[in-house]
Design a protein around this motif. Structure first.
Motif, PDB file in Angstrom:
ATOM      1  N   THR A 152       0.825  -1.113   0.059  1.00 45.15           N
ATOM      2  CA  THR A 152      -0.057  -0.038   0.137  1.00 45.15           C
ATOM      3  C   THR A 152       0.834   1.250  -0.141  1.00 45.15           C
ATOM      4  N   LEU A 153       2.086   1.025   0.153  1.00 45.88           N
ATOM      5  CA  LEU A 153       2.958   2.423   0.507  1.00 45.88           C
ATOM      6  C   LEU A 153       3.342   2.585  -1.079  1.00 45.88           C
ATOM      7  N   CYS A 154       3.647   3.892  -1.293  1.00 49.45           N
ATOM      8  CA  CYS A 154       3.979   4.447  -2.703  1.00 49.45           C
ATOM      9  C   CYS A 154       5.493   4.356  -2.832  1.00 49.45           C
ATOM     10  N   LEU A 155       6.032   4.619  -3.675  1.00 48.66           N
ATOM     11  CA  LEU A 155       7.510   4.553  -3.730  1.00 48.66           C
ATOM     12  C   LEU A 155       8.237   5.835  -3.379  1.00 48.66           C
ATOM     13  N   ARG A 157      20.591   3.470   7.776  1.00 48.25           N
ATOM     14  CA  ARG A 157      21.894   3.554   7.241  1.00 48.25           C
ATOM     15  C   ARG A 157      21.749   1.753   7.066  1.00 48.25           C
ATOM     16  N   PHE A 158      22.261   1.726   5.611  1.00 44.21           N
ATOM     17  CA  PHE A 158      22.332   0.362   4.961  1.00 44.21           C
ATOM     18  C   PHE A 158      23.088   0.474   3.839  1.00 44.21           C
ATOM     19  N   ILE A 159      23.695  -0.587   3.362  1.00 47.88           N
ATOM     20  CA  ILE A 159      24.467  -0.790   2.029  1.00 47.88           C
ATOM     21  C   ILE A 159      23.551  -0.504   0.776  1.00 47.88           C
ATOM     22  N   GLN A 160      23.662   0.483   0.023  1.00 46.04           N
ATOM     23  CA  GLN A 160      22.674   0.841  -0.918  1.00 46.04           C
ATOM     24  C   GLN A 160      22.620  -0.419  -1.920  1.00 46.04           C
ATOM     25  N   SER A 161      23.520  -0.925  -2.244  1.00 41.78           N
ATOM     26  CA  SER A 161      23.753  -2.289  -3.248  1.00 41.78           C
ATOM     27  C   SER A 161      22.921  -3.279  -2.830  1.00 41.78           C
ATOM     28  N   THR A 162      22.559  -3.225  -1.422  1.00 40.87           N
ATOM     29  CA  THR A 162      21.900  -4.601  -0.984  1.00 40.87           C
ATOM     30  C   THR A 162      20.307  -4.223  -1.094  1.00 40.87           C
ATOM     31  N   LEU A 163      19.964  -3.346  -1.421  1.00 43.94           N
ATOM     32  CA  LEU A 163      18.508  -3.016  -1.348  1.00 43.94           C
ATOM     33  C   LEU A 163      17.944  -3.482  -2.609  1.00 43.94           C
ATOM     34  N   PHE A 164      16.862  -4.252  -2.570  1.00 41.42           N
ATOM     35  CA  PHE A 164      15.908  -4.462  -3.707  1.00 41.42           C
ATOM     36  C   PHE A 164      14.597  -4.507  -3.269  1.00 41.42           C
ATOM     37  N   HIS A 165      13.663  -3.904  -4.163  1.00 36.73           N
ATOM     38  CA  HIS A 165      12.191  -4.078  -3.825  1.00 36.73           C
ATOM     39  C   HIS A 165      11.250  -4.582  -4.654  1.00 36.73           C
ATOM     40  N   THR A 166      10.000  -4.917  -4.372  1.00 36.33           N
ATOM     41  CA  THR A 166       9.011  -5.602  -5.112  1.00 36.33           C
ATOM     42  C   THR A 166       7.672  -4.897  -5.001  1.00 36.33           C
ATOM     43  N   ASP A 167       7.023  -4.356  -5.903  1.00 44.20           N
ATOM     44  CA  ASP A 167       5.880  -3.832  -5.639  1.00 44.20           C
ATOM     45  C   ASP A 167       4.726  -5.009  -6.001  1.00 44.20           C
ATOM     46  N   VAL A 168       4.047  -5.240  -5.152  1.00 40.38           N
ATOM     47  CA  VAL A 168       3.019  -6.134  -5.178  1.00 40.38           C
ATOM     48  C   VAL A 168       1.600  -5.650  -4.601  1.00 40.38           C
ATOM     49  N   THR A 169       0.474  -6.204  -4.971  1.00 40.57           N
ATOM     50  CA  THR A 169      -0.786  -5.710  -4.509  1.00 40.57           C
ATOM     51  C   THR A 169      -1.003  -6.130  -3.314  1.00 40.57           C
ATOM     52  N   TYR A 170      -2.012  -5.903  -2.507  1.00 35.60           N
ATOM     53  CA  TYR A 170      -2.234  -6.059  -1.155  1.00 35.60           C
ATOM     54  C   TYR A 170      -2.333  -7.490  -1.085  1.00 35.60           C
ATOM     55  N   GLU A 176      -1.558  -9.856  -3.170  1.00 32.83           N
ATOM     56  CA  GLU A 176      -0.251 -10.642  -3.259  1.00 32.83           C
ATOM     57  C   GLU A 176       0.535 -10.575  -2.109  1.00 32.83           C
ATOM     58  N   PHE A 177       0.580  -9.463  -1.351  1.00 30.30           N
ATOM     59  CA  PHE A 177       1.449  -9.537  -0.111  1.00 30.30           C
ATOM     60  C   PHE A 177       0.695 -10.458   1.019  1.00 30.30           C
ATOM     61  N   LEU A 178      -0.450 -10.551   1.214  1.00 31.31           N
ATOM     62  CA  LEU A 178      -1.038 -11.475   2.158  1.00 31.31           C
ATOM     63  C   LEU A 178      -0.665 -12.902   1.694  1.00 31.31           C
ATOM     64  N   ASP A 179      -0.657 -13.131   0.325  1.00 34.46           N
ATOM     65  CA  ASP A 179      -0.287 -14.575  -0.169  1.00 34.46           C
ATOM     66  C   ASP A 179       1.247 -14.664  -0.569  1.00 34.46           C
ATOM     67  N   ARG A 180       2.120 -14.196   0.195  1.00 26.33           N
ATOM     68  CA  ARG A 180       3.549 -14.031  -0.175  1.00 26.33           C
ATOM     69  C   ARG A 180       4.099 -15.403   0.074  1.00 26.33           C
ATOM     70  N   VAL A 181       3.581 -16.052   1.157  1.00 26.32           N
ATOM     71  CA  VAL A 181       4.023 -17.457   1.632  1.00 26.32           C
ATOM     72  C   VAL A 181       4.025 -18.237   0.541  1.00 26.32           C
ATOM     73  N   HIS A 182       2.818 -18.177  -0.493  1.00 25.67           N
ATOM     74  CA  HIS A 182       2.529 -19.276  -1.446  1.00 25.67           C
ATOM     75  C   HIS A 182       3.615 -19.231  -2.301  1.00 25.67           C
ATOM     76  N   THR A 183       3.879 -17.997  -2.704  1.00 29.83           N
ATOM     77  CA  THR A 183       4.940 -17.741  -3.758  1.00 29.83           C
ATOM     78  C   THR A 183       6.219 -18.284  -3.450  1.00 29.83           C
ATOM     79  N   SER A 184       6.497 -18.031  -2.228  1.00 26.34           N
ATOM     80  CA  SER A 184       7.856 -18.905  -1.812  1.00 26.34           C
ATOM     81  C   SER A 184       7.645 -20.334  -1.620  1.00 26.34           C
ATOM     82  N   GLU A 185       6.539 -20.756  -1.252  1.00 28.26           N
ATOM     83  CA  GLU A 185       6.352 -22.295  -1.235  1.00 28.26           C
ATOM     84  C   GLU A 185       6.616 -23.084  -2.909  1.00 28.26           C
ATOM     85  N   LEU A 186       6.035 -22.328  -3.729  1.00 30.23           N
ATOM     86  CA  LEU A 186       6.185 -22.629  -5.145  1.00 30.23           C
ATOM     87  C   LEU A 186       7.568 -22.624  -5.521  1.00 30.23           C
ATOM     88  N   LYS A 187       8.562 -21.577  -5.222  1.00 32.54           N
ATOM     89  CA  LYS A 187       9.850 -21.659  -5.445  1.00 32.54           C
ATOM     90  C   LYS A 187      10.602 -22.796  -4.779  1.00 32.54           C
TER      91      LYS A 187
END
Length: 206
Positions: free
Chosen positions: A7-10, A21-34, A36-47
């Motif tokens: 729900t947060l915008c960029l 304070r963090f190492i910029q190169s270690t940051l990556f983000h994923t934009d998902v719907t609400y 998809e966020f609630l069902d994120r464990v299922h995505t990991s399960e498939l992988k």
């Protein structure tokens, strides 16, 4: 560091991250719907299923750490105990106590801000690194450190086996919890596997 934005915008995420304070190169983000966020464990399960890593032991450890202790906790746990890896992702969520429903039986640290720290390890090996024994030993070291250092930690889904351990876990809330149990489940039928209350014996019918 991984950021999943639902729900947060960029722009909002950028403002929040600017305070960290963090190492910029270690940051990556994923934009998902609400959803998809609630069902994120299922995505990991498939992988994990595709890699043959789903049907293996997952000795997860979930702790609630007070804000006043989080720096000491991180220094010891991430700097010494888990200096290599715990063979799985680690989740850290800040939580506001004032947003918590205190009518539930869950026990949380007695501070306004505390952290949910989840060690989501997997144990695909039979021995050595990555085995169930290795993961359980790491979990034991973390819990023992918290207890000995007086971190004020509370376990979520604690594996206690005696009533005395549960009394220590609930602390000042034990009497309230016990009173609710006797009122709504006087025969101790529910959740016998947690061994918090002994199951009541019913008299035999005449």
């Amino acid at each position: 560091m991984r950021i999943i934005t639902g729900t947060l915008c960029l722009q909002e995420v950028t403002v929040l991250l600017s305070r960290l304070r963090f190492i910029q190169s270690t940051l990556f983000h994923t934009d998902v719907t609400y959803l998809e966020f609630l069902d994120r464990v299922h995505t990991s399960e498939l992988k994990l299923r595709a890699q043959g890593l789903w049907e293996v032991p997952h000795p997860w450890l979930n702790l609630l750490i007070p804000r006043s202790s989080i720096r000491r906790f991180a220094k010891e746990v991430f700097g010494k105990i888990l200096k290599d890896s715990n063979n799985g992702p680690i989740l850290l969520y800040p939580v506001n106590k004032s947003k918590w429903d205190n009518r539930t039986s869950v026990v949380i640290p007695d501070e306004e801000i505390f952290y949910l720290v989840g060690f989501l390890s997997s144990a695909p090996s039979l021995s050595g690194y990555g085995s169930i024994a290795h993961s359980m030993n790491l979990n034991k070291q973390i819990v023992e450190f918290c207890e000995e250092a007086g971190i004020g930690m509370k376990q979520y889904l604690a594996p206690y086996t005696t009533q005395q351990q549960w009394k220590a876990h609930f602390g000042a809330r034990w009497e309230t919890f016990e009173r609710r149990k006797h009122r709504y489940d006087p025969l101790a039928i529910l959740a016998p596997g947690q061994r918090i209350f002994p199951k009541a014996s019913l008299p035999l019918p005449l």
